[in-house]
Design a protein around this motif. Structure first.
Motif, PDB file in Angstrom:
ATOM      1  N   LYS A  72      10.981   5.926  -2.457  1.00 33.98           N
ATOM      2  CA  LYS A  72      10.402   5.833  -1.121  1.00 33.98           C
ATOM      3  C   LYS A  72       9.062   5.098  -1.129  1.00 33.98           C
ATOM      4  O   LYS A  72       8.692   4.483  -0.123  1.00 33.98           O
ATOM      5  CB  LYS A  72      10.240   7.216  -0.497  1.00 33.98           C
ATOM      6  N   ALA A  73       8.345   5.101  -2.249  1.00 37.31           N
ATOM      7  CA  ALA A  73       7.077   4.367  -2.310  1.00 37.31           C
ATOM      8  C   ALA A  73       7.310   2.878  -2.132  1.00 37.31           C
ATOM      9  O   ALA A  73       6.591   2.204  -1.380  1.00 37.31           O
ATOM     10  CB  ALA A  73       6.370   4.647  -3.638  1.00 37.31           C
ATOM     11  N   GLU A  74       8.315   2.347  -2.819  1.00 34.12           N
ATOM     12  CA  GLU A  74       8.618   0.921  -2.700  1.00 34.12           C
ATOM     13  C   GLU A  74       9.212   0.605  -1.320  1.00 34.12           C
ATOM     14  O   GLU A  74       8.899  -0.427  -0.712  1.00 34.12           O
ATOM     15  CB  GLU A  74       9.590   0.497  -3.797  1.00 34.12           C
ATOM     16  N   ALA A  75      10.069   1.501  -0.829  1.00 37.33           N
ATOM     17  CA  ALA A  75      10.662   1.285   0.494  1.00 37.33           C
ATOM     18  C   ALA A  75       9.598   1.311   1.582  1.00 37.33           C
ATOM     19  O   ALA A  75       9.622   0.497   2.511  1.00 37.33           O
ATOM     20  CB  ALA A  75      11.729   2.354   0.760  1.00 37.33           C
ATOM     21  N   LEU A  76       8.640   2.226   1.470  1.00 43.31           N
ATOM     22  CA  LEU A  76       7.550   2.277   2.439  1.00 43.31           C
ATOM     23  C   LEU A  76       6.694   1.029   2.378  1.00 43.31           C
ATOM     24  O   LEU A  76       6.250   0.519   3.411  1.00 43.31           O
ATOM     25  CB  LEU A  76       6.689   3.526   2.202  1.00 43.31           C
ATOM     26  N   HIS A  77       6.441   0.526   1.193  1.00 43.03           N
ATOM     27  CA  HIS A  77       5.663  -0.714   1.053  1.00 43.03           C
ATOM     28  C   HIS A  77       6.371  -1.854   1.779  1.00 43.03           C
ATOM     29  O   HIS A  77       5.737  -2.627   2.519  1.00 43.03           O
ATOM     30  CB  HIS A  77       5.490  -1.040  -0.427  1.00 43.03           C
ATOM     31  N   LEU A  78       7.677  -1.953   1.608  1.00 40.29           N
ATOM     32  CA  LEU A  78       8.446  -2.996   2.292  1.00 40.29           C
ATOM     33  C   LEU A  78       8.392  -2.812   3.807  1.00 40.29           C
ATOM     34  O   LEU A  78       8.174  -3.775   4.554  1.00 40.29           O
ATOM     35  CB  LEU A  78       9.898  -2.961   1.801  1.00 40.29           C
ATOM     36  N   CYS A 533       3.283  14.478   2.778  1.00 42.30           N
ATOM     37  CA  CYS A 533       2.504  13.812   3.822  1.00 42.30           C
ATOM     38  C   CYS A 533       1.643  12.700   3.243  1.00 42.30           C
ATOM     39  O   CYS A 533       1.496  11.634   3.857  1.00 42.30           O
ATOM     40  CB  CYS A 533       1.638  14.831   4.556  1.00 42.30           C
ATOM     41  N   VAL A 534       1.074  12.933   2.084  1.00 46.60           N
ATOM     42  CA  VAL A 534       0.284  11.894   1.423  1.00 46.60           C
ATOM     43  C   VAL A 534       1.165  10.694   1.102  1.00 46.60           C
ATOM     44  O   VAL A 534       0.811   9.536   1.375  1.00 46.60           O
ATOM     45  CB  VAL A 534      -0.385  12.436   0.147  1.00 46.60           C
ATOM     46  N   ALA A 535       2.336  10.952   0.528  1.00 44.42           N
ATOM     47  CA  ALA A 535       3.233   9.855   0.163  1.00 44.42           C
ATOM     48  C   ALA A 535       3.723   9.101   1.392  1.00 44.42           C
ATOM     49  O   ALA A 535       3.910   7.883   1.353  1.00 44.42           O
ATOM     50  CB  ALA A 535       4.422  10.404  -0.623  1.00 44.42           C
ATOM     51  N   TYR A 536       3.933   9.815   2.497  1.00 45.27           N
ATOM     52  CA  TYR A 536       4.480   9.218   3.706  1.00 45.27           C
ATOM     53  C   TYR A 536       3.431   8.429   4.485  1.00 45.27           C
ATOM     54  O   TYR A 536       3.741   7.387   5.084  1.00 45.27           O
ATOM     55  CB  TYR A 536       5.055  10.328   4.588  1.00 45.27           C
ATOM     56  N   LEU A 537       2.184   8.886   4.458  1.00 51.67           N
ATOM     57  CA  LEU A 537       1.148   8.299   5.314  1.00 51.67           C
ATOM     58  C   LEU A 537       0.173   7.379   4.604  1.00 51.67           C
ATOM     59  O   LEU A 537      -0.438   6.526   5.235  1.00 51.67           O
ATOM     60  CB  LEU A 537       0.355   9.413   6.007  1.00 51.67           C
ATOM     61  N   LEU A 538      -0.012   7.560   3.312  1.00 53.93           N
ATOM     62  CA  LEU A 538      -1.022   6.785   2.586  1.00 53.93           C
ATOM     63  C   LEU A 538      -0.357   5.837   1.592  1.00 53.93           C
ATOM     64  O   LEU A 538       0.662   6.175   0.992  1.00 53.93           O
ATOM     65  CB  LEU A 538      -1.989   7.713   1.848  1.00 53.93           C
TER      66      LEU A 538
END
Length: 605
Positions: A72-78, A533-538
């Motif tokens: 999800k970190a890479e997907a969120l970056h995209l 929440c940290v992973a999702y928002l920051l």
């Protein structure tokens, strides 16, 4: 003019209200305090607790296909870089795919045209041109003397465009449309007041078709876009080519089509002032006609055209474009694009600075810009293969490129509206005035104060944060905008009403619904919930010490045992109608989410 703050001052302001409670010092202070570029500073993603500034080196990752972890970190970056914010459903969609499939999904733009803007400004009767309330105005020609209606329609257009951004799908369509608009802009008001026939009464429709030009195929062919733009009525009015004649040449558009839209001002771009003069001669004679009818067009009128042969400089291989009327324009554009290295590298630098990062050092130039430009030329000026190569690359997902880009006002405002699932769509779809005014509130009242508004650009170069060396994205942050950024974030958590045309829309984050997007085990465990929440928002993880402090001060109400949250959450779930239990969890969740959105990291992506 607002005073520009450096990043250290920005982040000090951001954390002012939290210094007494959070650990002393923000590692991002050191990361963003540099006055000169000495190699990007970034961390190993698995070793955050080490000094954030310990690793200092040029970014050597290239365009080889990304082969690292896809989470999800890479997907969120995209998602953050290719759209304005994201929905949880978008994240779930992409994390269930491979990296290549995820990028393909983002780049698979739906070219279906949305419903056009409508008469949202006369809610009790037809407008001055007898157009009914709620009717499409984009094909409705206004007679002379209805400039008020034209202005209202332009406002309607700006509001409608903002609504499209808010309601974007998972693809890059809206972000790419904004890229083209900032790169090849027209200012709506400048076009409206242009000293040409019917600009004051009918410019609304050519502004609509100008934006439609970008939306029709935002990942399509760049050369075709330049040709269409060159004679589009809105651009003809904006950069004065409508006034360009053989006896009174106007060099404005001739200069900008080279300097800003194709060749740039980089060292390899060696066109001359004499070339601008010759280009203006080629461009003379084009005229917007019939703007006050249903079918305005730009035609070529030879009586205004300079019929001499046009001699260009050695940069263009001393090309001579002979007198050939309207056909000279295509010959001129072909000549520009014959400088394929210059054009392709310039456009790829603009793409890179918009989607990745502002700094392009020698390493980035050789490993990223040059091969991207070669891809661009090899695919006959189609932009999609360039985006595909970039977004699937090791370089794009390099930790050096995550959490380093200051959010534009659109990224901050629209991103927050979408990510926190705020209610920007009214309950009655037939109440056009109320809906358009809700969009207007965010686009005008909020974004104007942050210095980025749909339909308004400071000049033909677009918004300075996307092109102005050396600060680039730091221009978004100044003494005027800083407080307004955080005031907006505070307001969406405190809640307020927007009341228009008899309808009230509540703007407030639904705290409980927001966390219930996550699984039940995460919601009941305060450590898991803070992590999620940290992973999702920051864009960058916080240290365990920071997260523990945030958890204690928010979910645990300054107690030390995790059961203080788990019990409170369980009591709420057992009886969701119990106001006391509900308010208990809402208060704690509000503290958690406000704390995270007030951190420096939330201003980054």
């Amino acid at each position: 003019m607002a005073k520009t703050l450096n990043r250290r001052k920005l982040f000090n302001l951001v954390l002012k209200s939290f210094k007494s409670s959070l650990i002393k010092g923000d590692p991002l202070f050191e990361k963003y305090s540099r006055k000169t570029f000495n190699g990007r500073k970034y961390q190993n993603a698995t070793n955050f607790n080490n000094n954030l500034t310990a690793r200092v080196a040029p970014v050597n990752s290239g365009l080889e296909v990304y082969s690292g972890n896809w989470s999800k970190a890479e997907a969120l970056h995209l998602l953050k870089r290719t759209g304005f914010g994201y929905k949880k459903s978008d994240l779930d969609n992409l994390t269930n795919k491979s990296m290549a499939e995820a990028v393909n999904t983002v780049l698979m733009v739906d070219l279906t045209a949305p419903s056009p803007p409508v008469n949202s400004y006369n809610n009790t009767s037809p407008d001055e041109n007898n157009l009914p309330y709620g009717a499409d105005w984009t094909n409705d020609a206004l007679p002379s003397g209805t400039s008020t209606t034209n202005s209202r329609r332009i406002d309607s257009l700006r509001q409608w465009l903002f609504g499209l951004v808010c309601n974007q799908d998972i693809t890059i369509k809206e972000k790419m449309t904004l890229f083209w608009y900032h790169f090849i802009p027209v200012d709506f008001e400048t076009v409206r007041v242009a000293p040409f026939s019917h600009a004051g009464t009918n410019s609304c429709r050519i502004l609509y078709t100008y934006m439609k030009m970008f939306r029709d195929n935002p990942t399509g062919n760049f050369k075709s876009l330049i040709r269409t733009m060159a004679t589009h009525p809105a651009m003809m009015y904006y950069l004065n080519n409508q006034a360009n004649t053989k006896t009174s040449p106007d060099e404005n558009f001739a200069r900008e089509i080279m300097e800003l839209f194709t060749l740039g001002k980089d060292p390899l771009s060696q066109y001359t002032e004499a070339d601008v003069v010759q280009a203006a001669k080629i461009l003379s004679g084009w005229r917007v006609q019939n703007l006050n009818t249903i079918a305005p067009v730009t035609n070529f009128d030879n009586s205004y055209h300079d019929t001499s042969n046009k001699q260009f400089s050695a940069f263009f291989n001393n090309t001579i474009i002979n007198n050939n009327g309207a056909a000279e324009l295509d010959a001129f554009i072909d000549m520009i694009f014959s400088k394929s290295q210059v054009v392709s590298e310039y456009i790829c630098r603009r793409l890179y600075r918009f989607f990745v990062y502002y700094d392009i050092d020698a390493t980035i130039e050789s490993t990223i810009i040059t091969p991207l430009a070669q891809t661009f030329v090899a695919h006959n000026w189609n932009i999609l293969p360039v985006l595909d190569q970039l977004f699937k690359s090791q370089h794009f997902y390099d930790m050096a490129n995550r959490g380093v880009y200051i959010k534009s006002p659109f990224d901050l405002v629209v991103g927050s509206l979408r990510t926190f699932n705020l209610n920007y769509t009214i309950t009655d779809p037939t109440n056009y005035e109320a809906q358009y005014k809700v969009w207007n509130y965010f686009n005008n009242t909020i974004l104007t104060g942050l210095e980025q508004t749909m339909g308004k650009v400071p000049n033909v170069s677009g918004w300075v944060a996307f092109y102005q060396n050396p600060s680039f994205h730091e221009y978004w942050i100044n003494s005027s905008t800083t407080q307004k950024r955080f005031d907006f974030l505070n307001r969406i958590f405190n809640g307020y009403n927007l009341s228009y045309n008899g309808l009230t829309t509540r703007i407030e984050v639904d705290l409980i619904a927001f966390i219930q997007q996550f699984d039940s085990a995460t919601c009941s465990d305060p450590d898991l919930l803070v992590n999620e929440c940290v992973a999702y928002l920051l864009p960058i993880d916080l240290s365990s010490t920071q997260k523990n402090l945030i958890k204690t001060q928010s979910l645990l109400s300054n107690q030390t045992n995790n059961s203080y949250w788990t019990t409170a959450w369980s009591l709420y779930l057992n009886d969701t109608s119990n106001t006391t239990n509900k308010n208990s969890v809402k208060s704690r969740l509000k503290t958690l989410l406000v704390t995270l959105t007030q951190l420096a990291e939330y201003q980054l992506m």
